[in-house]
Design a protein around this motif. Structure first.
Motif, mmCIF file in Angstrom:
data_model
loop_
_atom_site.group_PDB
_atom_site.id
_atom_site.type_symbol
_atom_site.label_atom_id
_atom_site.label_comp_id
_atom_site.label_asym_id
_atom_site.label_seq_id
_atom_site.Cartn_x
_atom_site.Cartn_y
_atom_site.Cartn_z
ATOM 1 N N SER A 186 0.830 -1.202 0.029
ATOM 2 C CA SER A 186 -0.017 -0.075 0.046
ATOM 3 C C SER A 186 1.047 1.284 0.195
ATOM 4 O O SER A 186 0.399 2.395 -0.490
ATOM 5 N N SER A 240 -13.556 0.089 2.821
ATOM 6 C CA SER A 240 -12.411 0.619 2.294
ATOM 7 C C SER A 240 -11.344 0.087 2.960
ATOM 8 O O SER A 240 -11.249 -0.279 4.127
ATOM 9 N N ASN A 289 -8.458 1.619 3.361
ATOM 10 C CA ASN A 289 -7.557 2.568 3.664
ATOM 11 C C ASN A 289 -7.964 3.474 4.648
ATOM 12 O O ASN A 289 -9.214 3.783 4.868
ATOM 13 N N TRP A 344 -9.726 6.901 4.895
ATOM 14 C CA TRP A 344 -11.162 6.906 4.525
ATOM 15 C C TRP A 344 -11.952 6.846 5.799
ATOM 16 O O TRP A 344 -13.160 7.876 5.927
#
Length: 271
Positions: A132, A173, A175, A178
């Motif tokens: 990531s 999500s 992430n 988020w």
């Protein structure tokens, strides 16, 4: 027909009925007992087989496992996802409660067996999938231990993932940022306040003094603890690093201490 004949007929009839009933009892009772024994044995076998090393390590196919259900597309971002039925039923109740407050939970990932997790891990190990943060493990890191540790920031070694169990799901999500504002923050705060009422807990909270080992924080990952807490205990007692084999980098598991630091490196509220 005189009285003696009537009496004789009653005696004969009664005798025949008695014999008939006795024969039925003698024949049927052992059969009934055998069925009961088979049912009890079958039930006992199901209970005993519901947790095994193979199961906990993801060495099964969820699409044909009797304890798993397919998640309808209404709740997921794609077809072909599976969960343990108990975890799914609780999720549906939670989904409906959240929806009433304008929050829509969407399952992004659910059960992943050993082979599925192996694919994720090895694509990262070989550099086919970047991490990531953009790291190419194959090119940027040369030491095997450091390669594994880098992947272990967010991805489990095959055989050690909670996603093997059918109890853990990822929402909306992948992430963390988020979940820090807007719709994501509203969803995360709702989960923190209400998820426990449906049996769900966030296993990977921020690394801290209380959780000093394990994966980085995953605000999207939630676990159905009525099942996963028992599976966690089973894994602690029955899984050892020398059992973690069959994929690139598996030989680093023992040095890293994957069982203690990663399988057990979870939010204590989820135990």
């Amino acid at each position: 027909m005189d009285k003696r004949q009537v009496l004789l007929l009653k005696m004969i009839t009664g005798f025949v009925l008695t014999i008939s009933f006795s024969c039925l009892t003698t024949k049927d009772e052992p059969y009934k007992s055998e069925l009961n024994t088979m049912d009890e044995t079958s039930n006992e076998k199901t209970v005993n087989d519901s947790i095994s090393v193979e199961y906990v390590m993801g060495k099964f196919e969820p699409s044909i496992h009797p304890s798993f259900v397919k998640i309808p597309l209404q709740y997921a971002d794609r077809e072909g996802l599976y969960m343990r039925k108990e975890a799914y039923d609780a999720f549906v109740e939670m989904y409906q409660a959240a929806l009433k407050e304008g929050i829509k939970l969407q399952i992004r990932s659910a059960t992943r067996n050993f082979e599925y997790q192996k694919g994720i891990w090895e694509r990262k190990w070989k550099g086919e999938t970047l991490l990531s943060d953009g790291t190419n493990v194959a090119k940027d890191i040369h030491d095997s231990i450091q390669k594994s540790l880098k992947i272990l920031e967010y991805s489990s070694m095959p055989g050690t993932s909670r996603h093997h169990w059918g109890t853990d799901v990822d929402f909306n999500s992948f992430n963390n940022t988020w979940f820090s504002k807007g719709e994501g923050l509203k969803l995360y705060n709702w989960m923190l306040e209400h998820a426990h009422a449906y049996g769900y807990c966030q296993p990977y909270t921020a690394i801290s003094d209380e959780r000093s080992h394990g994966y980085f924080e995953e605000k999207w990952h939630w676990s159905y603890t009525p099942l996963s807490s028992e599976l966690t205990r089973f894994a602690k007692e029955n899984i050892t690093e020398n059992m973690i084999t069959g994929f690139d980098g598996a030989n680093t598991a023992e040095t890293i201490g994957v069982v203690e630091k990663y399988i057990m490196g979870i939010n204590k509220n989820c135990l």
